[in-house]
Structure formats: C-alpha cells, structure tokens
Design an enzyme around this catalytic site. Sequence first.
Site, mmCIF file in Angstrom:
data_model
loop_
_atom_site.group_PDB
_atom_site.id
_atom_site.type_symbol
_atom_site.label_atom_id
_atom_site.label_comp_id
_atom_site.label_asym_id
_atom_site.label_seq_id
_atom_site.Cartn_x
_atom_site.Cartn_y
_atom_site.Cartn_z
ATOM 1 N N GLY A 1 60.619 44.422 7.698
ATOM 2 C CA GLY A 1 61.572 45.524 7.667
ATOM 3 C C GLY A 1 62.452 45.370 6.443
ATOM 4 O O GLY A 1 62.385 44.360 5.741
ATOM 5 N N LYS A 2 63.225 46.364 6.144
ATOM 6 C CA LYS A 2 64.185 46.267 5.040
ATOM 7 C C LYS A 2 65.248 47.324 5.253
ATOM 8 O O LYS A 2 64.972 48.373 5.848
ATOM 9 C CB LYS A 2 63.487 46.518 3.702
ATOM 10 N N GLY A 3 66.458 47.049 4.755
ATOM 11 C CA GLY A 3 67.523 48.028 4.911
ATOM 12 C C GLY A 3 68.357 48.105 3.658
ATOM 13 O O GLY A 3 68.237 47.262 2.765
#
Length: 401
Positions: free
Chosen positions: A98-100
């Site tokens: 994931g990444k934000g």
Amino acid sequence: MRESAERTLQSAAKKLGMSDNDVALLVQAEREHVFDLTIGKGEHAKTFEAFRVQHSSRRGPHKGGIRFHPQVDIDEVRALAMLMSLKTAAVGLPFGGGKGGISVDPRHLSEAELEELSRAYVRHLVEHIGPDKDVPAPDVNTNSVVIDWMVDEFERLTGDTTKASFTGKSVANGGSVGREAATGRGGLHALQEVLKRKELERRVITVAVQGFGNVGYWFAKLASEAKNLRLIAVSDSRYTLRVNEGLDIDAVRVAKLRGGFDFYERGSVTSAEDIIGVQCDVLVLAALEGAVHIGNVHRVKAPFVLELANGPVSQEAYDGLTQRGTVVVPDIVANAGGVIVSYLEWLQNKANEHWSEERVNEELQKYIVRAVDNMISTADASRISYKEAALKIAIRRLNEA
Ligand code: NAD
C-alpha cells in the site's frame, strides 16, 4: 512512473504464462481512497488532497509509507503501492502493499497544523487501517513524530493499544531499534551476498554512492567499515566528492554539516552528475528515481549497480546496462531492509516485546540473504537477470496467494 511500473509488472507476469485476466487482477489495486482534508477554520482553513492506495492484501495486511509532498498524486501513489506489494513478496514478508500521501508542502505548515493534518488523515481512514488491515509507515517528509501523532489518534478512536497499527514510531513509543540504518544495512548485506555468490568477496571492491541522506549515509558508513570494500566517492544534490584511497565517512558527514563536501580535507569535488561515471566496481544509487537514464547511461563504468532508491534506473537505461553485461541488483530486494525492520517492529508490538539491536540486525540479515540467494538461484536456473528473477519470485508468490 505508474505506466512504467505497470508495464514492468505486466511483461514479467506474461512471461510467467499468466492469463490476461490474472495479470489485470495483479495490477489493479484492491481499494483506492482519494479524499480532501481541511484543517483550520474560517479564513484560516486550508484544504489538501489526500490518498491511500491499498494495492494487495493477498499475503497479509497492506504495508507502505505515507509521504507529504506537493507533487504527490494518485498515479505516483498507485505505482509505489504496487512496488510495495512486489517488495514484500520478493523478500517473503507476510504483508501486502500500500502507499499513502498528502499533497502538501510541510515546510509551509506550522507544527500544530502538521499535527492536525496527520490526525485528520487517520480519522478519515480509521475504518480501513489497523494492525491486521493496513499498517502505514513514514516516507518522504514524514518521520517518527508524524507517526506518533497518527498512532495516538488511532488509539483514541479505536482503543487499540498494541501500537501495531503503524511502524516507524519513535523507540519510546513502540518503535524498533535499528530502523534508521535498516535500508542501508540491508543494501550492504545484499551487495555482500552478490559478491560472495560471484566469488568476489576476497577482492577489494571499490564503491561509489549517489545520495547522502538516510539510505546513502548508512550504506556508506557501514560499507566503509567492511574490510573488502573501499568507498571512493559519494555525492549529494550539489557535488561529487572523490578520494581514490578511500573516504572517512564520519569526517564527510562533519564536512557536510559544516557547509558541504568542500570542507572535506582531501580529494576532488566535482558536479553531482559525475558520480554516475566514477570508475569503480559498484555504483550504489541511493538518491532519486530515474537517476540513470538514457541520457547518461553511457557514462556508467561500474560492472555492478545496486538500486537502493526506488526505480533509480529507467527501463531504457536498464536495457542498455544489461546488454553490456552490467549486473543490476534490483530495488525490490536491495532496498527492502526498511520494510523488513518495519515487519520486525510490528512483530515486537504484537508480542509486546522489545528486541535488542543485535537481534533486529540478525533477523534483517537473514531475510535479505535468503531473498538474494533465492533471486540468484532463480536467475541462474532460468538464465534471466536478477531483476526478472526478483519479479518472477514476487509475482509467483502473489499469484499463489
Ligand atoms: P533522503 O531524503 O534522506 O536522502 C536523499 C539524498 O539524495 C539527499 O542526500 C539528497 O541530497 C540526495 N540527492 C538529491 N538529488 C540528488 C542528485 N541529483 N544527486 C545526488 N544526490 C541527490 O532520502 P532517503 O530516505 O535516503 O531515501 C533515498 C531513496 O531511497 C528514495 O528514493 C527513497 O524512496 C528510497 N528508499 C528509502 C527507504 C528508507 O528506509 N529511507 C527505503 C526504501 C527506499
């Protein structure tokens, strides 16, 4: 960046004989959150665009950093989330990807505003993150201070006190010792293992390092302590410093703190770009994506390139290097030390334990050495490059899961 990441994944998956449908499923993120966050009130209110892409949870909770940068956009976050799924799979962690990010320049916010924004990010995502769903971490322009605010907000909202909801916390707040040096240390283990497998570990190997931030500094510091390596050049965004007899990294750091590499007593100082063409055995790329590209790949003289930044060699440059026989140790294995120690932090939080730095470092070494051995054996058996082998292992694991 997104197109290039997707193309790389698609072509590697097709070579494995996967159907178009399976390939499409592999590329597609499971969930994307795009939302606005407003801090302050009335005429002082400020609104920022925020993102969290949860690419894959096939192998475990989503895992990946949160960056604060004005140029963060959905495509960049998508590409980085996919890269995280490949990285965790390539090194065998029970995590997904994931990444934000928030599209913000944190230098333009007060500390109180930064805290409000960090907490607002968690409030928006609280249903979708947590120790067994999605475990974010720091990334560009975020650090343990930001993560400590986020953990606190998560605890307030959910009552979870394990601290396993985020990694990269301060050590006093459940963070792991050894995290700061982990990516550089993991990169060094990866290099040493490659040299061992090539039966080069008894030779003196000369090394040049692009980038003198967290990753580059720790790699350079630990490499300068290794008997078989001689660190002959480092660079930052302004200059390349070169000393053929070898650099004293602590003194380089002091020189940089005093104003720049000019303050180092020996050697030559030339342009930042010159690091690419230094005559050495190993070129370590620890600064930016796309640092080696079609316009400068002809300058690379090193027979080994270690990718510690994410995607520091463009696809065209990579093709040129491999045609010339240059060995590229790919990012998804070479720079996985950070996420491995993040996993160790999560394990410690779940078991309510605090491990010694020695234990953390030993575990990190085990994961990296196993991943590199697996990558090299796969590459040798199938007569493919290390990058193709690492992708093959990661995709196969994702597909099986
Ligand atoms: P950082 O911001 O601490 O350091 C980056 C360094 O690159 C700085 O010294 C900067 O001066 C230098 N730099 C910028 N432009 C340059 C140029 N043109 N030539 C030479 N140097 C230049 O960042 P970091 O944490 O060290 O991360 C470096 C890279 O590694 C990034 O691509 C990051 O995404 C990746 N990475 C970091 C981690 C981690 O644990 N920090 C983990 C995996 C991947």
